[in-house]
Design a protein around this motif. Sequence first.
Motif, mmCIF file in Angstrom:
data_model
loop_
_atom_site.group_PDB
_atom_site.id
_atom_site.type_symbol
_atom_site.label_atom_id
_atom_site.label_comp_id
_atom_site.label_asym_id
_atom_site.label_seq_id
_atom_site.Cartn_x
_atom_site.Cartn_y
_atom_site.Cartn_z
ATOM 1 N N ASP A 77 -6.856 -2.628 -9.157
ATOM 2 C CA ASP A 77 -5.854 -3.377 -8.389
ATOM 3 C C ASP A 77 -4.549 -2.584 -8.307
ATOM 4 O O ASP A 77 -3.880 -2.568 -7.275
ATOM 5 N N GLU A 78 -4.229 -1.889 -9.394
ATOM 6 C CA GLU A 78 -3.009 -1.082 -9.413
ATOM 7 C C GLU A 78 -3.169 0.125 -8.490
ATOM 8 O O GLU A 78 -2.253 0.502 -7.760
ATOM 9 N N TYR A 79 -4.374 0.681 -8.520
ATOM 10 C CA TYR A 79 -4.687 1.792 -7.619
ATOM 11 C C TYR A 79 -4.521 1.349 -6.160
ATOM 12 O O TYR A 79 -3.879 2.030 -5.363
ATOM 13 N N LEU A 80 -5.082 0.173 -5.843
ATOM 14 C CA LEU A 80 -5.071 -0.296 -4.457
ATOM 15 C C LEU A 80 -3.668 -0.558 -3.927
ATOM 16 O O LEU A 80 -3.371 -0.281 -2.775
ATOM 17 N N LYS A 81 -2.820 -1.116 -4.796
ATOM 18 C CA LYS A 81 -1.486 -1.478 -4.326
ATOM 19 C C LYS A 81 -0.762 -0.268 -3.760
ATOM 20 O O LYS A 81 0.052 -0.392 -2.868
ATOM 21 N N VAL A 82 -1.047 0.913 -4.291
ATOM 22 C CA VAL A 82 -0.384 2.110 -3.791
ATOM 23 C C VAL A 82 -1.250 2.861 -2.785
ATOM 24 O O VAL A 82 -0.772 3.315 -1.757
ATOM 25 N N GLU A 87 4.500 7.768 -5.475
ATOM 26 C CA GLU A 87 4.465 6.845 -4.344
ATOM 27 C C GLU A 87 4.923 5.444 -4.762
ATOM 28 O O GLU A 87 5.647 4.760 -4.044
ATOM 29 N N ALA A 88 4.505 5.030 -5.946
ATOM 30 C CA ALA A 88 4.935 3.721 -6.439
ATOM 31 C C ALA A 88 6.455 3.694 -6.636
ATOM 32 O O ALA A 88 7.120 2.698 -6.352
ATOM 33 N N LEU A 99 -10.966 3.450 -1.359
ATOM 34 C CA LEU A 99 -11.647 3.026 -2.587
ATOM 35 C C LEU A 99 -13.135 3.376 -2.552
ATOM 36 O O LEU A 99 -13.716 3.788 -3.558
ATOM 37 N N VAL A 100 -13.735 3.242 -1.372
ATOM 38 C CA VAL A 100 -15.177 3.460 -1.266
ATOM 39 C C VAL A 100 -15.543 4.910 -1.604
ATOM 40 O O VAL A 100 -16.670 5.203 -1.986
ATOM 41 N N ARG A 158 -5.359 -11.820 -7.597
ATOM 42 C CA ARG A 158 -4.562 -12.883 -7.008
ATOM 43 C C ARG A 158 -3.497 -12.425 -6.018
ATOM 44 O O ARG A 158 -3.347 -12.973 -4.942
ATOM 45 N N GLU A 159 -2.764 -11.387 -6.381
ATOM 46 C CA GLU A 159 -1.647 -10.990 -5.526
ATOM 47 C C GLU A 159 -1.984 -9.902 -4.523
ATOM 48 O O GLU A 159 -1.104 -9.444 -3.794
ATOM 49 N N LEU A 160 -3.230 -9.482 -4.474
ATOM 50 C CA LEU A 160 -3.578 -8.403 -3.549
ATOM 51 C C LEU A 160 -3.367 -8.851 -2.101
ATOM 52 O O LEU A 160 -3.703 -9.967 -1.736
ATOM 53 N N ASP A 161 -2.808 -7.948 -1.297
ATOM 54 C CA ASP A 161 -2.559 -8.312 0.099
ATOM 55 C C ASP A 161 -3.790 -8.025 0.955
ATOM 56 O O ASP A 161 -4.812 -7.554 0.462
ATOM 57 N N GLN A 162 -3.643 -8.285 2.248
ATOM 58 C CA GLN A 162 -4.773 -8.116 3.161
ATOM 59 C C GLN A 162 -5.327 -6.706 3.150
ATOM 60 O O GLN A 162 -6.528 -6.499 3.227
ATOM 61 N N ARG A 163 -4.415 -5.742 3.071
ATOM 62 C CA ARG A 163 -4.889 -4.360 3.154
ATOM 63 C C ARG A 163 -5.706 -3.989 1.932
ATOM 64 O O ARG A 163 -6.722 -3.303 2.021
#
Lengths: 340, 419
Positions: free
Chosen positions: A134-139, A173-174, A150-151, B196-201
Amino acid sequence: MILSKLDAAKYPFTSLAAKIVEKLETELGVDSILSPNSEVLRRSIERIREAIYSGVTSIYMKDLDVEVLSHPLSLFLVKAVNNPKLLNVYAEAEKNRVFVNIINEDVNKIALLANDGFNWHVKVEKERIFLRFDEYLKVSVNMMDSYWKLVNRKLEEGYVEVTKRDLCRLIAEAYRGKIIEVVMRSKENIHGGLNAVIEELSKEVKAILPPTKIQESVALNEYNPSALPPCILKLMSEADEGKNLPHMARFTLATFLISIGKRPEEVIDIFRRLPDFDENKTLYHLRHIAGEIGSRTKYMPPSCATLRTFNLCPSSDEICLKIRHPLSYYNYKLRLLRKK
Amino acid sequence: MRSFQESEDFVKRLFKSYYLKWRGDPPREYHKREYAFMLSRKGEMIRHISFENWNEMKEFLVKNVPLHVFYSSAYYLQPSAPEMEAKDWIGADLVFDIDVDHLYTSCKEDHDNWMCLDCNFNGKGVAPEECPSCSSKKIESKAWFCEKCIDVAKEEVIKLVEDFLIKDFGFSPSEIEIVFSGRRGFHVHVESDIVRELDQRARREIVDYVKGTGLVLREKKKKLLIPPLNAQGWPGRIARGVYEIINSRSTHDVAKLLCLKKGKGITEIEGQLKKILSKLEGAEGYWMLEGEACKVWLKIAEKAVLNMRCEVDERVTTDIKRLIRLPETLHGNTGLIVSKIKMKDLETFDPYVHAVAFRKDEVKVKIVSMPKIKFLGQEWGPYRDTIVEVPLGLAVYLICSGNAIISDEERRHHAKGDI
Ligand code: SF4
Ligand SMILES: [Zn+2]
Ligand SMILES: [Zn+2]
């Protein structure tokens, strides 16, 4: 592992940096930090200048206290100058600075910095490094290359395997994102004594960072309200309700509508209900944006990424996921509507 | 059309009896969710409702007897605010939708059909986008599902939950809930603080991962590295997928799969396949593949991805303000229960048994048409324009799906209030 003052100077996102700032602020007092001959003020301005002239900021080694303190003050000045371009350029330059420094650190230290600064869960196992997905995805969603999708990563039990270089890029980036967030959110008032400094800085920034020129000519001369993207629709209805739109919102509306072929005289009606509407002034701005007067550069509306940064993206539908620019949204939707 | 109205009343009475005994659990943090209801077939949706106390939900259900009940996958600070903006989104569960509608099953040819409402042209199987005869888009389709359909959907659910959500994404089984959608599929809800807080992207990235979208099989200008069979995540999935394809087919079939012309280079390919197979079996780590065999590998790998990916509806997962059916309520188009299912029970789950709300009594209905269906363990149909006495649950199913009305005889019965 303990972080040093040098680390705090290099990595302004650490809790140590925040602690030092707090301590020095009470010790020295705000008045002295902001006084005309303050070293911190001088260094803060220099830091912003480094960003706009060279795209990367340096580290002022002579006095680390000054360096650490110059971080929040620089952000404060960036906010006060209130130029969206400057914010992006400054954040980018700071990101570059963090990257060139952190890439030379030991892996365990990088993991520590990620955890301390961003609360990330980094696992270092022998030669392998992992970051929680999830932390990876946010950035990583901000990175366009398929390498970051991710894939295409190894994902095991909720953790993404990353290289040392990947992790450094993600942290940088973060940090960039955090700067933008902090500046956008801050509501501090401008200190009276700083007015002159800010004005001068504004002028300099304007001269160095010219507004974006139109990159692709958009040959859209069809106005179809049902093809408008959610962000524009929202702004239009807010303008219609007479809300006091911030500068960026007005700029977005104006550039967008003009880009899809509306004439300034038509666009002006949308702004009529704004509380501070001034017909002559607005028309002048609109014609300027349309490239009819002034520098003759047509202005492009900001990209989705920028709109997101400014909280102007309600990003609510399917098409939004496919595009990166509101104009592409419009193009795409127009084609869809024509097919039907 | 009187009998339609009466059929609907009949269904409503039964729904009410179901809700009188209803004991559905609230979703996690239920007071932060928005609820929505459809009270009648054609009526509008009532939205923006919230409940401070879960008993109020039951009272609402009994009082209004909705045909459809939804709740938001999202958590809001103001769930009942009438404008989405004002709701103050704080997060959302991660939801997946696996539906037979989006899966290929050969049996659809047997039990699905469609008809053009403009020219009456009709056909079997999945409805086309537009009528092949008059190009009209007004097409009515009758879709059913059989054991085969439901088995295919179950397989996707198991793949999603065990392979992707637990192994790759590391969710614990207790964070995952499987729900029969009440019609032709399943919903999988992940309730975890991590998502929970993940956005659409970010959610789009998760969907792409599960569907294998955007997967790069070979990085430009790089050597082709083949993962070992036991590698985790997509690398292992691809290796196992390729292995399965080569191992379970004749060289001839593989050649056909690769769209090679008959007989062309078959011995050469045979050699390459053998090499790949033995390497795959022996390798403990990544190994390098070179030469012509790379092309063969990449082609088979493409097919392998299609076998290993999971077919989820991406719109559902990326929508962070979605309304989904509330578990344990009734689906108004089938009368079946939107049932929670434990992973261990999924294998044996049969919607026409386990999701049937009305198990007692039989009732006479006038059936317009239905294919052969196994309902409550017994085979029924096919029927066409006949009056049949069927189990109450099946009667409700047929009436709700618009395939039957209550028979005249039964109506008189009801007027007397015998039920
Ligand atoms: S994604 Fe882009 S086009 Fe869509 S609403 Fe946001 S800014 Fe507008
Ligand atoms: Zn037709
Ligand atoms: Zn079937």
